[in-house]
Design an enzyme around this catalytic site. Structure first.
Site, short mmCIF file in Angstrom:
data_model
loop_
_atom_site.label_atom_id
_atom_site.label_comp_id
_atom_site.label_asym_id
_atom_site.label_seq_id
_atom_site.Cartn_x
_atom_site.Cartn_y
_atom_site.Cartn_z
N VAL A 124 66.64 -10.53 -47.90
CA VAL A 124 65.99 -9.55 -48.77
C VAL A 124 67.08 -8.96 -49.65
CG1 VAL A 124 64.64 -7.43 -48.89
CG2 VAL A 124 64.30 -9.01 -46.99
N GLY A 125 66.87 -8.99 -50.96
CA GLY A 125 67.87 -8.46 -51.87
C GLY A 125 67.23 -7.69 -52.99
N ALA A 126 68.03 -7.42 -54.00
CA ALA A 126 67.53 -6.67 -55.16
C ALA A 126 66.41 -7.43 -55.85
CB ALA A 126 68.68 -6.42 -56.13
N TYR A 127 66.38 -8.75 -55.68
CA TYR A 127 65.38 -9.57 -56.37
C TYR A 127 64.15 -9.82 -55.51
CZ TYR A 127 69.45 -10.68 -59.29
OH TYR A 127 70.55 -10.60 -60.09
N THR A 177 62.18 -10.65 -51.62
CA THR A 177 62.36 -11.42 -50.39
C THR A 177 62.40 -12.92 -50.70
OG1 THR A 177 61.12 -9.72 -49.22
CG2 THR A 177 61.46 -11.80 -48.06
N ASP A 198 75.07 -11.64 -63.37
CA ASP A 198 75.22 -11.16 -62.00
C ASP A 198 75.86 -12.21 -61.10
OD1 ASP A 198 75.00 -9.24 -59.95
OD2 ASP A 198 73.06 -10.02 -59.30
#
Length: 303
Positions: free
Chosen positions: A14-17, A19, A140
Site C-alpha cells: 500500500v503506497g501513495a498510489y 493498493t 518520482d
C-alpha cells in the site's frame, strides 16, 4: 476488459498510489500487478473519465507499441466502480517480483560488483532516455519503482501517471520521500526532464553505499544536506521565482564525491557530479549519460 478477469493472489503493498495486488490471469496463467486508483469523475453527462486521464492512458498505450525492454508493460486499463465523485480505475501491469531496494538489500557484503552496477545503470538510463524522448517526466524515481527481474533486467515503473495519481495521493495520508527530489522540486520551481537525472544520481550513489545519499526530513533540511556535498550554488544558478532565498543557507564549498562514495572510481565520481548538478540546464541528460566513458570501460582496479 474487466478487472474481475484477474484472480488476486496477494497484496503486494500500500503506497501513495493506492493498493497493489499480485494477481493471476487464468487465461494465460501469467501473473500481473493490479493497481487500483481513484480518479475524479469527469463530470460530463453520465460521468466518465477525466480527459487528462484518458490522454495519459492513451500515451502509455502508444508507448506499448515500442516494447522497450526497460519499461514495465501496461497490459490493460479497466474503469470499474464509480460514484458521483470518483471512478475506480484498475491498471494492469506485468508483474516483477522485486524492486531495486530489495535487490540491493539481498546483495551479500560488500555489495554489488562494480560491473553489475554499470549494467544496471545502462539499463536504467536506457529506459529513462526512452521516456524522455517521448516527453514523459517520471517525477518520482526511487529504488521502490525501479524493478529488477530474476535475470537482472531493469524495468521502470510508475511513470507517466502523475495526473492519474494526483487525486488518489491527495486522499492517501502517505509521506512521499524527499530523498530523491531535485533541488528545483524542493524549491517549488519549474521543472522538466532534468529532475529525473538528479534522482538517477542519488540512486547511482546508493547502489554503492547501500543506503540513501541525502536523508532530509524537510525541504530545507534536504537542500542543506545536498549543499553539504555539492557546495552552495552561485547566485546566478539560484532560481529567481522561489520563496526560499539562497541566503537562508550557510556558504560552503563542495566536498569530494569519494567522501560519501569511497568505492567509486574517478570517472564514476565525475558522472555522478554531472547528475548532481544544481542548475537543471547544466545537468547531464539520460542520452548523454549513456555515452559516458565510465559506463563503457572495464573496471581497471576491479578486485
Amino acid at each position: 476488459m474487466a478487472a474481475t478477469r484477474y484472480e488476486p493472489v496477494a497484496e503486494i503493498g500500500v503506497g501513495a498510489y493506492g493498493t497493489v495486488y499480485k494477481a493471476r490471469d487464468p487465461h494465460s496463467g501469467h501473473f500481473v500487478a493490479l493497481k487500483s486508483v481513484r480518479v475524479p469523475n469527469g463530470g460530463a453527462a453520465g460521468g466518465g473519465l477525466p480527459v487528462s486521464t484518458v490522454r495519459e492512458v492513451a500515451l502509455l498505450r502508444r508507448l506499448e507499441a515500442f516494447e522497450h525492454p526497460n519499461v514495465v508493460r501496461l497490459m490493460d486499463v479497466c474503469a470499474t466502480s464509480r460514484t458521483d465523485r470518483d471512478i475506480k480505475v484498475t491498471l494492469v501491469f506485468e508483474h516483477i517480483d522485486q524492486d531495486l531496494r530489495t535487490y540491493l538489500d539481498k546483495a551479500p557484503p560488500p555489495g554489488l560488483p562494480v560491473e553489475t552496477i554499470k549494467d544496471l545503470m545502462r539499463q536504467f538510463l536506457s529506459g529513462l532516455d526512452f521516456l524522455h524522448a517521448n516527453c514523459i517526466v517520471h517525477r518520482d524515481l526511487k529504488p521502490e519503482n525501479i524493478l529488477v527481474t530474476s535475470n537482472g533486467t531493469v524495468k521502470l515503473a510508475d511513470f507517466g501517471l502523475a495526473r492519474i495519481y494526483s487525486y488518489q495521493m491527495a486522499l492517501t495520508p502517505v509521506v512521499v520521500t524527499l530523498w530523491y527530489r531535485a533541488p528545483e522540486v524542493l524549491l517549488q520551481s519549474t521543472y522538466a526532464t532534468p529532475v529525473d537525472m538528479w534522482s538517477v544520481g542519488c540512486i547511482f550513489a546508493e547502489m554503492f553505499r547501500r543506503k540513501p545519499l541525502f536523508c532530509g526530513n524537510s525541504e530545507a533540511d534536504q537542500l542543506g544536506k545536498i549543499f553539504d556535498l555539492i557546495g552552495l550554488p552561485p547566485e546566478d544558478d539560484w532560481p529567481r521565482e522561489v520563496s526560499l532565498p539562497r541566503g537562508a543557507f550557510a556558504p560552503r564549498g563542495p566536498r569530494p564525491v569519494q567522501s560519501v562514495v569511497p568505492e567509486m572510481e574517478e570517472s564514476g565520481a565525475q558522472l555522478l557530479l554531472e547528475m548532481l548538478t544544481f542548475n537543471p540546464h547544466k545537468r547531464i541528460s539520460a542520452f548523454r549519460a549513456l555515452q559516458h566513458s565510465y559506463l563503457h570501460k572495464e573496471e581497471s582496479d576491479a578486485e
